[in-house]
Write a protein that holds these residues in place. Structure first.
Motif, PDB file in Angstrom:
ATOM      1  N   SER A 360     -56.039 -26.178 -17.381  1.00 25.09           N
ATOM      2  CA  SER A 360     -54.729 -26.598 -18.292  1.00 25.09           C
ATOM      3  C   SER A 360     -55.363 -26.456 -19.748  1.00 25.09           C
ATOM      4  CB  SER A 360     -54.259 -27.794 -17.949  1.00 25.09           C
ATOM      5  OG  SER A 360     -53.381 -27.747 -16.816  1.00 25.09           O
ATOM      6  N   MET A 361     -56.726 -26.988 -19.900  1.00 26.04           N
ATOM      7  CA  MET A 361     -57.267 -27.078 -21.129  1.00 26.04           C
ATOM      8  C   MET A 361     -57.546 -25.711 -21.663  1.00 26.04           C
ATOM      9  SD  MET A 361     -59.733 -30.465 -20.733  1.00 26.04           S
ATOM     10  CE  MET A 361     -60.104 -30.505 -22.384  1.00 26.04           C
ATOM     11  N   ILE A 362     -57.967 -24.933 -20.928  1.00 24.16           N
ATOM     12  CA  ILE A 362     -58.206 -23.634 -21.412  1.00 24.16           C
ATOM     13  C   ILE A 362     -56.925 -22.707 -21.606  1.00 24.16           C
ATOM     14  CG2 ILE A 362     -59.277 -21.436 -20.709  1.00 24.16           C
ATOM     15  CD1 ILE A 362     -61.427 -22.980 -19.036  1.00 24.16           C
ATOM     16  N   GLY A 363     -56.060 -22.874 -20.703  1.00 24.62           N
ATOM     17  CA  GLY A 363     -54.605 -22.164 -20.725  1.00 24.62           C
ATOM     18  C   GLY A 363     -53.895 -22.914 -22.089  1.00 24.62           C
ATOM     19  N   GLY A 364     -54.059 -24.030 -22.129  1.00 26.89           N
ATOM     20  CA  GLY A 364     -53.270 -24.746 -23.571  1.00 26.89           C
ATOM     21  C   GLY A 364     -53.972 -24.157 -24.530  1.00 26.89           C
ATOM     22  N   ALA A 365     -55.079 -23.885 -24.847  1.00 30.46           N
ATOM     23  CA  ALA A 365     -55.725 -23.240 -26.065  1.00 30.46           C
ATOM     24  C   ALA A 365     -55.155 -21.992 -26.121  1.00 30.46           C
ATOM     25  CB  ALA A 365     -57.296 -23.124 -25.601  1.00 30.46           C
ATOM     26  N   ALA A 366     -55.241 -20.908 -25.054  1.00 29.47           N
ATOM     27  CA  ALA A 366     -54.736 -19.751 -25.279  1.00 29.47           C
ATOM     28  C   ALA A 366     -53.196 -19.689 -25.401  1.00 29.47           C
ATOM     29  CB  ALA A 366     -54.833 -18.805 -23.908  1.00 29.47           C
ATOM     30  N   PHE A 367     -52.550 -20.645 -25.050  1.00 34.59           N
ATOM     31  CA  PHE A 367     -51.125 -20.725 -25.224  1.00 34.59           C
ATOM     32  C   PHE A 367     -50.671 -20.819 -26.574  1.00 34.59           C
ATOM     33  CE2 PHE A 367     -47.185 -23.336 -25.595  1.00 34.59           C
ATOM     34  CZ  PHE A 367     -46.113 -22.283 -24.928  1.00 34.59           C
ATOM     35  N   LEU A 368     -51.465 -22.067 -27.226  1.00 31.04           N
ATOM     36  CA  LEU A 368     -51.195 -22.237 -28.514  1.00 31.04           C
ATOM     37  C   LEU A 368     -51.641 -21.187 -29.722  1.00 31.04           C
ATOM     38  CD1 LEU A 368     -49.849 -24.496 -30.196  1.00 31.04           C
ATOM     39  CD2 LEU A 368     -52.066 -25.592 -30.575  1.00 31.04           C
ATOM     40  N   VAL A 369     -52.681 -20.659 -29.250  1.00 30.73           N
ATOM     41  CA  VAL A 369     -53.083 -19.605 -30.334  1.00 30.73           C
ATOM     42  C   VAL A 369     -52.091 -18.358 -30.147  1.00 30.73           C
ATOM     43  CG1 VAL A 369     -54.818 -17.594 -30.564  1.00 30.73           C
ATOM     44  CG2 VAL A 369     -55.446 -20.093 -29.931  1.00 30.73           C
ATOM     45  N   LEU A 370     -51.500 -18.050 -29.035  1.00 34.28           N
ATOM     46  CA  LEU A 370     -50.846 -16.803 -28.984  1.00 34.28           C
ATOM     47  C   LEU A 370     -49.197 -17.350 -29.484  1.00 34.28           C
ATOM     48  CD1 LEU A 370     -51.267 -15.677 -25.453  1.00 34.28           C
ATOM     49  CD2 LEU A 370     -51.878 -14.484 -27.670  1.00 34.28           C
ATOM     50  N   ALA A 371     -48.824 -18.708 -29.705  1.00 35.34           N
ATOM     51  CA  ALA A 371     -47.733 -19.246 -30.009  1.00 35.34           C
ATOM     52  C   ALA A 371     -47.979 -19.271 -31.699  1.00 35.34           C
ATOM     53  CB  ALA A 371     -47.410 -20.411 -29.709  1.00 35.34           C
ATOM     54  N   ASP A 372     -49.033 -19.322 -32.125  1.00 33.28           N
ATOM     55  CA  ASP A 372     -49.250 -19.209 -33.674  1.00 33.28           C
ATOM     56  C   ASP A 372     -49.174 -17.968 -33.917  1.00 33.28           C
ATOM     57  OD1 ASP A 372     -50.124 -20.356 -36.144  1.00 33.28           O
ATOM     58  OD2 ASP A 372     -51.969 -19.346 -35.848  1.00 33.28           O
ATOM     59  N   VAL A 373     -49.592 -17.075 -33.401  1.00 28.82           N
ATOM     60  CA  VAL A 373     -49.649 -15.761 -33.581  1.00 28.82           C
ATOM     61  C   VAL A 373     -48.127 -15.178 -33.640  1.00 28.82           C
ATOM     62  CG1 VAL A 373     -49.934 -12.932 -32.904  1.00 28.82           C
ATOM     63  CG2 VAL A 373     -51.671 -14.815 -32.532  1.00 28.82           C
ATOM     64  N   ALA A 374     -47.195 -15.723 -32.632  1.00 33.14           N
ATOM     65  CA  ALA A 374     -45.828 -15.435 -32.879  1.00 33.14           C
ATOM     66  C   ALA A 374     -45.214 -16.213 -34.071  1.00 33.14           C
ATOM     67  CB  ALA A 374     -45.121 -15.883 -31.817  1.00 33.14           C
ATOM     68  N   ALA A 375     -45.687 -17.170 -34.347  1.00 30.93           N
ATOM     69  CA  ALA A 375     -45.038 -17.793 -35.309  1.00 30.93           C
ATOM     70  C   ALA A 375     -45.363 -17.401 -36.800  1.00 30.93           C
ATOM     71  CB  ALA A 375     -45.811 -19.428 -35.565  1.00 30.93           C
TER      72      ALA A 375
END
Length: 412
Positions: A360-375
């Motif tokens: 979850s910690m690794i996946g959360g990091a990847a998820f937020l980076v990709l969400a920031d790219v979308a933002a």
């Protein structure tokens, strides 16, 4: 002529004995062997059957394998690959597109043993001064939000728990609002938000522990009391925050900009500010992941196995609070990360916290980076608040949970 044996109830014939007719074999019932009710597996081994009544007669030929993507090592490796891809995407995507070789060359220029390559100064500045600190900050914040959410779900045995459950969001929001409406410096925002979040959780836990003192010693400072205290304290602080916003309407846009969260102003100072908190909190949570697995069977059963439930709960809450508070202090309130990512990991890798917590910690990091790219690309050159992106991802996810039988089973 008949005679009677001593102690016999009826006479027996004394004439020549006729050969007795063999008794008809008794039909065995389902699940019963032909040898005195013993099962076939028991006859072959010669040991008594110890299976509970009503169990099947035959055991599976091989032990059941965990569902999902396999062992913890495989899950961590797969999620790490996803994180590396997300980091490269986060560095490469922007008004100036950078290819993977350009990114690697720019990163190599700051290494003490880097090869002599000709890298444009503009590429180096974009990577090291603008995008890399933003991506690294997204990695730290996302890992802490997802890890804190998974830890809260385990320690409170509540699949709908998130890292803001005990009032972190309300306390941090109130601290940041006080600084903004009072005209304070922007440099005061992170410490004010951090202090507000930590003090709120401390107050919540103290109230919950005191009201839960009448419970059994094994489950003192019980889950229900702490959760109710969190709801009450968060409601009170949210009301105070709303009052301040209405009384200072001219600063309302700044307050909402912070509340919706974002990484647009990320600097290396923000990264180094939260690294110690994230490192300590993440290490403590990962160390206690096996105890969270034991707690899944129940607080009473975990206590009988030697787990100090109250101390475990306090340790996990302190670690998760410090990490999440530090993350919120530099990024604002970013929702849904701490509840989407752990559930997605459970659906793909199984419910064991040996996998759920680190992945979850690794996946959360990847998820937020990709969400920031979308933002920063959806409405380029303007930016959408990252909290809006995560909320847009969270809504469909829970609709999927409602439609999926397996996901509903994981929620219950």
């Amino acid at each position: 002529m008949t005679s009677t044996r001593p102690g016999a109830g009826r006479p027996t014939p004394t004439g020549p004995l006729r050969p007795s007719r063999p008794a008809a074999p008794r039909r065995s019932r389902p699940g019963e062997s032909r040898s005195l009710g013993r099962r076939p597996a028991e006859e072959a081994s010669g040991r008594p059957d110890q299976s509970p009544a009503g169990a099947r007669a035959t055991a599976p030929s091989s032990p059941a394998r965990p569902r999902g993507i396999g062992t913890p090592g495989r899950a961590i490796a797969l999620s790490s690959v996803v994180l590396v891809i997300a980091v490269l995407v986060g560095i490469g995507v922007g008004p100036v597109r950078l290819s993977v070789p350009q990114i690697l060359d720019a990163l190599a220029t700051r290494l003490p043993w880097h090869p002599s390559v000709a890298v444009p100064a503009l590429d180096t500045a974009i990577v090291w001064q603008i995008r890399l600190p933003r991506v690294i900050l997204g990695v730290l914040v996302g890992s802490m939000l997802a890890g804190g959410g998974a830890a809260y779900q385990g320690i409170f045995r509540n699949p709908l728990a998130d890292p803001y459950l005990l009032g972190v969001a309300a306390g941090a929001g109130l601290g940041a609002t006080i600084v903004i409406v009072s005209g304070g410096s922007q440099d005061l925002l992170p410490p004010a938000a951090f202090a507000g979040a930590v003090c709120t959780v401390a107050l919540t836990y103290a109230l919950g522990a005191r009201t839960g003192g009448s419970e059994s010693p094994a489950t003192r400072s019980g889950t229900g009391s702490i959760l109710l205290a969190g709801v009450a304290v968060a409601a009170l602080l949210t009301a105070l925050q709303t009052y301040l916003q209405q009384a200072h309407a001219q600063e309302l846009a700044d307050v909402y900009s912070w509340i919706l969260g974002g990484l647009s102003g990320a600097t290396w100072s923000d990264v180094w500010l939260i690294v110690p908190y994230v490192a300590v909190a993440g290490t403590v949570l990962v160390i206690h992941r096996r105890l969270l697995d034991v707690l899944r069977v129940g607080e009473t059963e975990a206590t009988s196995l030697g787990v100090n439930v109250a101390r475990l709960r306090l340790t996990v809450v302190i670690a998760a609070t410090l990490g999440v508070s530090a993350a919120v202090a530099v990024s604002g309130l970013i929702g849904f990360v701490g509840i989407i990512v752990p559930h997605a990991i459970r659906l793909t890798a199984g419910p064991s916290y040996r996998i759920v917590l680190p992945v979850s910690m690794i996946g959360g990091a990847a998820f937020l980076v990709l969400a920031d790219v979308a933002a920063r690309t959806v409405q380029s050159p303007a930016e959408v608040p990252i909290g809006v992106i995560t909320a847009l991802a969270g809504g469909p996810f829970f609709l999927f949970v409602l439609r999926s039988r397996r996901a509903r089973q994981d929620l219950t």
